[in-house]
Write an enzyme that holds these catalytic residues in place. Structure first.
Site: not given
Ligand code: SAH
Length: 362
Positions: A91, A111, A115
């Site tokens: 994206e 990733c 987080c």
């Protein structure tokens, strides 16, 4: 077979030599690839047909394929879902600001930083993006929109410093005067704070803007949001950030995603102020070091994702947070939401797209 946009100019010259071509061909080809942003070898009209054929035999040449583009009718923001050569989906976002057209690129497919509020990390890391795959997100958007891109932020999916070699190659190539020649000052790299890579980046001689994802005034809260905080406590991270400033002279911006009842109170704003004031005015006290380094806080109202229960605080609460910082002499802005009508948290759009493909609704 190698992707030809993966080669910087010296590497391309070397390849021309290997292919028994004149070295100056490298300049011509490089210009087609990185200045004129060509999509195929056929466009290289100042090269002979046999040379174009030879290039086709030796190299791949690929631009990411736009499979969905969402356009905001409010502010011209556009979100691109691109398919890469191996089928992976990424994206990128185009935003029109007063200071210029900005593209936000991804640096990895997925990733592995984990987080808690981020959609890009939910399924972990699939793979790193190559330098060419970072470049061509910008190139393809400039081609598709016919507008010059002057700013790039590496703030999409992925942790750029977890893909260090490709990131630094990308930085050199996008700022190369023989390519897009983007000013490094108009290039921002956002990181969750990988200390060794941050120290290494400080020594590259770049003029990048660093954005540090802080999100908390202390380790305890930070660890609740970001697993990386357990590896690098603020006592290691903040000196590394200061080192980056001392080596580059560049302002650092701190990102702070504001989450309701987690990091949004007045006390937390006060604690953040003291932390940053200490960092700004303190330093390690070594001789000749610059004092008062310019820093800025970017408050990002958290974008709730379906898979987690974080909520965004009331606007008033975020404004109060900002006022506390400002009262303490720390400059702070609340990030303006771009493309509110096509909104979606970081990486959410890609997940929606993949979800639809899996369930066969598209
Ligand atoms: N890995 C880099 C770039 C990631 S995204 C980094 O950590 O900085 C850029 C910023 O958006 C980071 O500050 C990230 O923490 C933040 N972010 C990601 N998802 C978010 C969400 N759902 N709401 C608010 N901020 C988010």
């Amino acid at each position: 077979m190698q992707e030809i946009r993966e080669l910087n100019l010296p590497e391309l010259r070397e390849k021309m030599r290997e292919l028994s071509e004149k070295p100056f061909r490298a300049e011509q080809i490089y210009s087609w690839l990185h200045e004129r942003l060509c999509a195929s070898f056929d466009e290289m009209s100042n090269l002979s047909l046999p040379l174009r054929e030879k290039l086709r035999e030796h190299f791949r040449l690929f631009l990411p394929e736009p499979v969905r583009i969402l356009s905001s009718s409010l502010d011209g923001t556009r979100k691109f879902i691109f398919r890469l050569e191996d089928g992976h989906i990424i994206e990128s976002v185009f935003m029109r600001y007063r200071h210029g057209n900005t593209v936000c690129i991804s640096s990895q497919v997925g990733c592995r930083m984990g987080c808690r509020f981020c959609a890009s990390t939910l399924e972990g890391l699939a793979r790193n993006l190559s330098a060419a795959e970072m470049l061509t997100q910008v190139y393809q958007i400039q081609r598709l929109l016919g507008e010059r891109i002057s700013n790039v932020v590496v703030m999409g999916s992925g942790e750029p410093l977890d893909n260090y070699e490709n990131l630094t190659k990308f930085v050199r190539m996008i700022s190369d005067e023989r390519g897009l020649h983007l000013s490094q000052r108009n290039l921002t790299v956002s990181t969750c704070g990988l200390v060794p890579e941050l120290l290494r980046l400080s020594e590259e001689g770049f003029q990048l803007t660093l954005a540090l994802s802080l999100h908390a005034p202390n380790d305890e809260i930070r660890r609740r949001l970001m697993p990386i905080a357990a590896r690098y406590p603020l006592s290691e991270l903040l000196p590394a950030v200061r080192h980056y400033f001392e080596r580059t002279g560049r302002r650092v911006s701190f990102e702070y995603s504001v989450v309701r009842d987690l990091n949004d109170t007045r006390e937390e704003a006060e604690a953040l102020s003291s932390l940053l004031k200490k960092l700004r005015d303190g330093g390690e006290g070594s001789a000749g070091q610059q004092k008062g380094f310019p820093l800025h806080v970017n408050l990002i109202p958290v974008n709730p994702i379906r898979e987690r229960s974080w909520e965004r605080p009331e606007r008033k609460r975020i404004e109060d947070f900002q006022h506390v910082l400002e009262k303490n002499g720390i400059s702070a802005t609340i990030r303006r939401e771009m493309g509110a009508d096509i909104s979606g948290a970081c990486g959410q759009l890609r997940r929606d797209y993949l979800g639809e493909k899996r369930s066969g609704t598209n």
